[in-house]
Design an enzyme around this catalytic site. Sequence first.
Site, short mmCIF file in Angstrom:
data_model
loop_
_atom_site.label_atom_id
_atom_site.label_comp_id
_atom_site.label_asym_id
_atom_site.label_seq_id
_atom_site.Cartn_x
_atom_site.Cartn_y
_atom_site.Cartn_z
N GLY A 1 0.23 -1.11 -0.10
CA GLY A 1 0.26 0.03 -0.15
C GLY A 1 1.17 1.40 -0.36
CD GLN B 1 3.63 5.68 2.40
OE1 GLN B 1 2.54 5.59 2.51
NE2 GLN B 1 5.24 5.24 2.99
CB CYS C 1 5.79 1.96 7.01
SG CYS C 1 5.16 3.62 6.00
CG LEU C 2 7.05 0.42 1.17
CD1 LEU C 2 6.21 0.85 -0.30
CD2 LEU C 2 8.39 -0.05 0.62
CG HIS D 1 -0.03 0.98 7.40
ND1 HIS D 1 1.15 0.42 8.43
CD2 HIS D 1 0.80 1.96 6.07
CE1 HIS D 1 2.63 1.34 7.93
NE2 HIS D 1 1.87 1.87 6.82
CD GLU D 2 -0.60 2.43 2.83
OE1 GLU D 2 -0.34 3.31 3.15
OE2 GLU D 2 -0.14 1.70 2.90
CG HIS E 1 1.09 6.69 5.36
ND1 HIS E 1 2.32 6.99 6.15
CD2 HIS E 1 1.31 5.22 5.37
CE1 HIS E 1 3.34 6.54 6.28
NE2 HIS E 1 2.23 4.77 6.13
NI NI Z 1 3.31 3.08 5.74
#
Ligand code: NI
Length: 270
Positions: free
Chosen positions: A49, A54, A90-91, A132-133, A136
């Site tokens: 995701g 991000q 997480c990226l 999670h997304e 963000h």
């Molecule tokens: Ni993340």
Amino acid sequence: MIRPIAVMGDPILKQIAREVTPEELPSAEIQEIIDDLLHTLKASKTGIGLAAPQISEPLRIVALTDPTMVLVNPVLTPVGSEMDIGIEGCLSVPDLQGEVRRHRTVRVQALTRTGKSIDTIWTKLRATVVQHEVDHLNGILYLERSGYTAAASTQRLADPVPMGAVGHRQTIVVDSETEVGGKCYVNFSFAKRGKVIGLRIEPGGAVVTGAYLSGVRLKAQGYKAGTAEKFLVGTQGLHVATGDQLRVELRIEKGKRRIVAEADVDWAAV
Ligand code: NI
């Protein structure tokens, strides 16, 4: 275009992203951002995701894989009260993973990239990913929902104490944001050798579920599991070396609370 992914510390990740208006959704500019989000997610290989902030776009747009999907202006509503604890990464937070507690099932309302309405119910992994997304989009990183945040924010060295001082007390205060049933951690760091002769954690309602000395789990002998009003570190005390860290894992039974943890340390008895 594959875009660079913002990493923790970048202020864009702390912003609250704004909604995309129905008028601007079909625009070339927004559609290109959506393409970039999908390309960047695919190129990451490990990501499942990705949220627009991000890639440094403070817009309420999220991309997911398996199956690939774009959510514009997603709104989540928990369904039922069941929670799951899962391991997340997480990226934007390279090389770390942490336990996070999420709603097991959520209702997802959003628009597709072509402006069609989505109204569906997701559970387990898909529900975790979308929570999670959407975090963000609200400037929240999963680490802030993980017990490890409490540990990180409470690490400190003991006050310098003259050799020979006896019965010195080291106190740590944790403002636990952990929800009922969640975990939090209290970390003590030791600036020199000593012996921990007592530990007390107040108020009640926090249950000790584990204790670790510099990453090594202490056996039942080393701590007394159970309600944390007062527990001793064995009858012999617990010897600590310079730089050692004592981590106590707690489960919160009665709601959010401020936890005060005190260790009585005998610095002379080494
Ligand atoms: Ni993340």
